[in-house]
Design a protein around this motif. Structure first.
Motif, short mmCIF file in Angstrom:
data_model
loop_
_atom_site.label_atom_id
_atom_site.label_comp_id
_atom_site.label_asym_id
_atom_site.label_seq_id
_atom_site.Cartn_x
_atom_site.Cartn_y
_atom_site.Cartn_z
N ARG A 1 -15.87 -6.78 -4.90
CA ARG A 1 -14.65 -6.42 -4.19
C ARG A 1 -13.80 -7.58 -3.90
O ARG A 1 -12.54 -7.70 -4.05
N LEU B 1 -7.58 -0.84 -0.19
CA LEU B 1 -7.39 -2.25 0.38
C LEU B 1 -7.94 -2.52 1.79
O LEU B 1 -8.27 -3.67 2.15
N SER B 2 -7.45 -1.44 2.59
CA SER B 2 -7.76 -1.62 3.73
C SER B 2 -7.49 -0.15 4.40
O SER B 2 -7.32 0.70 3.50
N GLY C 1 0.88 -1.13 0.17
CA GLY C 1 0.09 0.09 -0.09
C GLY C 1 1.05 1.12 0.01
O GLY C 1 0.36 2.24 -0.07
N ARG D 1 -3.96 0.23 3.51
CA ARG D 1 -3.19 -0.01 2.30
C ARG D 1 -4.02 0.12 1.01
O ARG D 1 -5.20 0.33 1.02
N SER D 2 -3.38 0.71 0.08
CA SER D 2 -4.16 1.08 -1.36
C SER D 2 -3.36 0.58 -2.27
O SER D 2 -2.16 0.11 -2.25
N HIS D 3 -3.87 0.68 -3.94
CA HIS D 3 -3.03 0.11 -4.82
C HIS D 3 -3.64 1.10 -6.03
O HIS D 3 -4.90 1.36 -6.12
N LEU E 1 -9.80 -8.09 -4.96
CA LEU E 1 -8.64 -8.28 -3.97
C LEU E 1 -7.67 -9.54 -4.34
O LEU E 1 -6.66 -9.68 -4.11
N VAL F 1 -16.12 -1.76 -4.66
CA VAL F 1 -14.63 -1.49 -4.44
C VAL F 1 -14.43 0.10 -3.85
O VAL F 1 -14.98 1.15 -4.52
#
Length: 310
Positions: free
Chosen positions: A262, A234-235, A23, A238-240, A266, A81
């Protein structure tokens, strides 16, 4: 007549250079999104198959076997998402599950009518389907792009039984006046196929409200760097991130993520973003080693595509 342009399919994440799975988005190279050219999304899942009864729908003759599972209530936090869209450093779109955010609450079509005002953007959502957007124009009616044609429908008919919500606040552009939004929508009723300038219902509805050419097919040149970034949350920590050359391409990817759900997004990311063995003395426990990207491979054009060159 001439060369036929074929549909280009979406690449999975394992075929695309991306960001760090931890992330922490490092500037260690481009993270390139997929370019969708003459692709479609909006109506691929329609018409929906009829619900299975106890004596049919794939069960053996006589109705033997367990009954089909009961459908679960639609929960945006489970199926959608959480993401943000940036143009350079400016956030132009955000879908957030932050506490107190009511923008993602969904309603039955009948209850949704009580919340709509002319000029509002409406989104219909359902598990495993592309979101369907429409412009509410008053008198219980919406204008929307449906199967290669802009049509005027009653909101309850356009929903096709899906739950919906008003989504005026997802995009952060300055909106036009409600009367201008309604005029934009009504002026294109009846447009179809090669008369269309939008690839899907979201792009059409957003163009009606904001009037920006970026929502149209070919509204931006796909040259140079990728100024648009799709940041997938993602949380909490965390990211993408994926980068795109146009808002049009980014919207296609964002909608695809909502369609597959979602959990599938993931899973794709987990399969692609493999941590490499850290070097001796390296304090970073995980690194990305993405494979080199390759251009999308063409496939046959689908019958009900919503991408028509204008």
């Amino acid at each position: 007549m001439g060369n036929q342009v074929e549909k280009l399919t979406h690449l999975s994440y394992k075929e695309v250079p991306t960001a760090d799975p931890t992330g922490v988005d490092r500037d260690d190279g481009p993270r390139i999104g997929v370019s969708y050219i003459f692709s479609n999304d909006d109506e691929d899942m329609e018409p929906q198959p009829p619900p299975q009864g106890p004596d049919g729908g794939g069960l053996p003759d006589g109705g033997d076997g367990p009954p089909p599972p009961q459908p679960q209530p639609y929960d945006p936090r489970l199926h959608e998402v959480e993401c943000s869209v940036f143009y350079r450093d400016e956030c132009i779109y955000q879908k957030s599950f932050a506490p107190g955010s009511a923008v993602l609450s969904t309603y039955t079509p009948e209850n949704l009518l009580n919340k709509c005002k002319p000029g509002d953007l409406v989104e219909f959502v359902s598990q495993a389907q592309y979101p369907h957007w429409a412009v509410y124009v008053g008198n219980f009616q919406v204008v929307h792009l449906h199967r290669l044609e802009v049509i005027n429908s009653f909101l309850t008919d356009a929903s096709q039984g899906r739950r919906g919500r008003v989504v005026n606040d997802l995009y952060r552009y300055k909106p036009l006046s409600p009367s201008a939004v309604v005029r934009n929508a009504l002026a294109h009723v009846g447009a179809k196929e090669r008369e269309l300038s939008w690839r899907n219902s979201e792009s059409f509805a957003a163009w009606c409200r904001y009037g920006k050419r970026e929502f149209k097919i070919g509204g931006e040149l796909r040259i140079g760097k990728q100024p648009y970034r799709l940041q997938i949350q993602l949380s909490a920590q965390r990211s993408h991130t994926l980068e795109f050359q146009s808002l049009e391409d980014l919207i296609m990817e964002k909608r695809r993520n909502d369609q597959i759900g979602r959990a599938a997004v993931l899973q794709e990311l987990a399969m692609h973003l493999h941590p490499a063995e850290p070097e001796e003395g390296d304090s970073n426990a995980a690194r990305t080693t993405p494979p080199p990207g390759r251009p999308p491979a063409p496939s046959s054009e689908e019958e009900d595509r919503e991408a028509v060159a204008h």
